[in-house]
Design a protein around this motif. Sequence first.
Motif, PDB file in Angstrom:
ATOM      1  N   TRP A 282      -1.484  -4.360 -36.297  1.00  0.00           N
ATOM      2  CA  TRP A 282      -0.649  -4.737 -35.155  1.00  0.00           C
ATOM      3  C   TRP A 282      -0.540  -6.260 -35.070  1.00  0.00           C
ATOM      4  N   GLY A 283      -1.655  -6.959 -35.218  1.00  0.00           N
ATOM      5  CA  GLY A 283      -1.645  -8.423 -35.186  1.00  0.00           C
ATOM      6  C   GLY A 283      -0.767  -9.028 -36.266  1.00  0.00           C
TER       7      GLY A 283
ATOM      8  N   LEU B 100       0.868   4.402 -39.675  1.00  0.00           N
ATOM      9  CA  LEU B 100       1.568   5.676 -39.755  1.00  0.00           C
ATOM     10  C   LEU B 100       2.911   5.499 -39.065  1.00  0.00           C
ATOM     11  N   SER B 101       3.985   5.937 -39.687  1.00  0.00           N
ATOM     12  CA  SER B 101       5.331   5.845 -39.119  1.00  0.00           C
ATOM     13  C   SER B 101       5.668   7.184 -38.467  1.00  0.00           C
ATOM     14  N   VAL B 102       5.634   7.219 -37.159  1.00  0.00           N
ATOM     15  CA  VAL B 102       5.951   8.445 -36.438  1.00  0.00           C
ATOM     16  C   VAL B 102       7.457   8.478 -36.201  1.00  0.00           C
TER      17      VAL B 102
ATOM     18  N   TYR C  61       4.770   3.123 -34.426  1.00  0.00           N
ATOM     19  CA  TYR C  61       3.761   2.923 -35.454  1.00  0.00           C
ATOM     20  C   TYR C  61       2.390   3.162 -34.840  1.00  0.00           C
ATOM     21  N   ILE C  62       1.506   3.757 -35.619  1.00  0.00           N
ATOM     22  CA  ILE C  62       0.107   3.966 -35.260  1.00  0.00           C
ATOM     23  C   ILE C  62      -0.694   3.115 -36.245  1.00  0.00           C
ATOM     24  N   ALA C  63      -1.542   2.217 -35.739  1.00  0.00           N
ATOM     25  CA  ALA C  63      -2.233   1.268 -36.611  1.00  0.00           C
ATOM     26  C   ALA C  63      -3.527   0.791 -35.976  1.00  0.00           C
TER      27      ALA C  63
ATOM     28  N   HIS D  97      -4.166   1.419 -32.105  1.00  0.00           N
ATOM     29  CA  HIS D  97      -2.985   0.882 -31.434  1.00  0.00           C
ATOM     30  C   HIS D  97      -1.724   1.697 -31.731  1.00  0.00           C
ATOM     31  N   CYS D  98      -0.859   1.797 -30.726  1.00  0.00           N
ATOM     32  CA  CYS D  98       0.489   2.360 -30.884  1.00  0.00           C
ATOM     33  C   CYS D  98       1.467   1.270 -30.453  1.00  0.00           C
TER      34      CYS D  98
END
Length: 144
Positions: free
Chosen positions: A134-135, A14-16, A127-129, A59-60
């Motif tokens: 994230w990796g 998600l693109s915050v 980003y929220i993932a 993750h953020c």
Amino acid sequence: MRTEEDAPVEERFLSVECHADGTALTAFGQGLPRLAANEAAVFLGYNYADVPVGRRYTHCFRRADAEVAEQVTTTVVAVTQQFGHAWDHIPHGWKTLAVLRFEPGIPTMVRDLPHSGLWFDHRASVYIADASTWGAHVAGGSAY
């Protein structure tokens, strides 16, 4: 319709863009619930897939610095875009106004985002993932 499984792992975030201010919540957020202390109403950028309300992430991380991530459970609580109509999912390819719940609390990188009355056409700040997305960003050497 695009499912999460159809999206490459490095795109599943998600693109915050920023927080929705009071003007935005009055104009667009009538269908959203009242915020709890660990929730934020945010503008999201174009979405990678159809993501249901209730979806959880782990993750953020900042777009500009993917190597620094905070592990925090983030849940999609509510979504709207059509002036007061709550949706049961974030639609693929749409910019939306969403309520996100952060447990145990809102991370500093999210709290520090600016407030706005409208969606911006700029690169997302946070980003929220999940860990795998994230990796993929860390392995790629830069954020998407």
